[in-house]
Enzyme design. Structure first.
Site: not given
Ligand code: 13P
Length: 248
Positions: A10-11, A96, A164, A231-232
């Site tokens: 979900w970051k 990230e 990734e 992710g998104g």
């Protein structure tokens, strides 16, 4: 032989209440999954998300963890803190974290060993940047990330690796099925060299980077791709459920 694993990352998205609503929507949609289903969520959401996931087939993961058992590390979270809420997976070394928070292969290694020592599953992220792919150093970068990041790991099949490519994260530019398969096959070969060929055969390797409901089938059909780190598309229940059901 290798059970597929679809994990959401979900970051820094979703408050705890928004996250609970997402999990509640997700539970009936993924109850019949033929794979391991994981949501990796912001640390502050973990108590609420763990409670919401109770009795379901959704497992909870953290997005980062410190390697020390406790101590003067302002802002950090320990294994014990995560485990009190039933966390089973921890993302380690996401690009990230490497890009914005000073994560190195050495700190990836410390975190990986600490997650394993606590009996949880690290999802160790590796992957090249765009310029590295373009100048032909992808394999060299992966060699370094794997050799240093996994140093001292006793049983590599207890690790999930997430390939990734940095240029594919959040860009809508997915690696092609062939690019992802070729690189993940390379990672498996490298794991074989670092550990043993049988260990490599038993280690799950995910693809991550703009994976979505549309492209998941092609990626998951590749021989070496055992799952996805999403992710998104993990932020919407129908999209994430569609990826969980890549085999339909
Ligand atoms: P996106 O799926 O948003 O590209 O993010 C991938 C990722 O970084 C998962 O860890």
């Amino acid at each position: 032989m290798r059970r597929p694993i679809i994990a959401g990352n979900w970051k820094m998205n979703k408050t705890a209440s928004e996250g609970v609503a997402l999990v509640e929507a997700l539970k009936p949609l993924v109850a019949d999954a033929n794979c391991d289903v994981v949501v990796c969520v912001p640390a502050i959401n973990i108590p609420a998300i763990s409670e919401a996931c109770k009795g379901s087939n959704i497992h909870v993961g953290a997005e980062n963890m410190h390697w020390a058992a406790s101590g003067a590390y302002t802002g950090e979270i320990s294994a014990e803190m995560l485990q009190e809420y039933g966390v089973e997976y921890v993302i380690v070394g996401h690009s990230e974290r490497r890009q914005y928070f000073g994560e190195t292969d050495e700190t990836v290694n410390k975190r990986t060993l600490a997650v394993l020592a606590a009996g949880m599953t690290p999802i160790v992220c590796v992957g090249e940047k765009l310029e590295e792919r373009e100048n032909g150093t992808t394999n060299e970068v992966l060699d370094r990330q794997l050799t240093v990041g996994l140093a001292g790991v006793e049983d590599v099949k207890k690790v999930v690796i997430a390939y990734e490519p940095v240029w594919a994260i959040g860009t809508g530019r997915t690696a092609t099925d062939e690019q992802a398969e070729e690189t993940i096959a390379y990672i498996r070969k490298k794991i074989g060299e670092l550990f043993c060929p049988r260990c490599a055969e038993n280690t799950r390797i995910q693809y991550g980077g703009s994976m979505n409901a549309k492209n998941c089938k092609g990626l998951m059909a590749q021989a070496n791709i055992d799952g996805g780190l999403i992710g998104g598309a993990s932020l919407k229940a129908p999209d994430f459920s569609a990826i969980v059901h890549f085999d339909r």
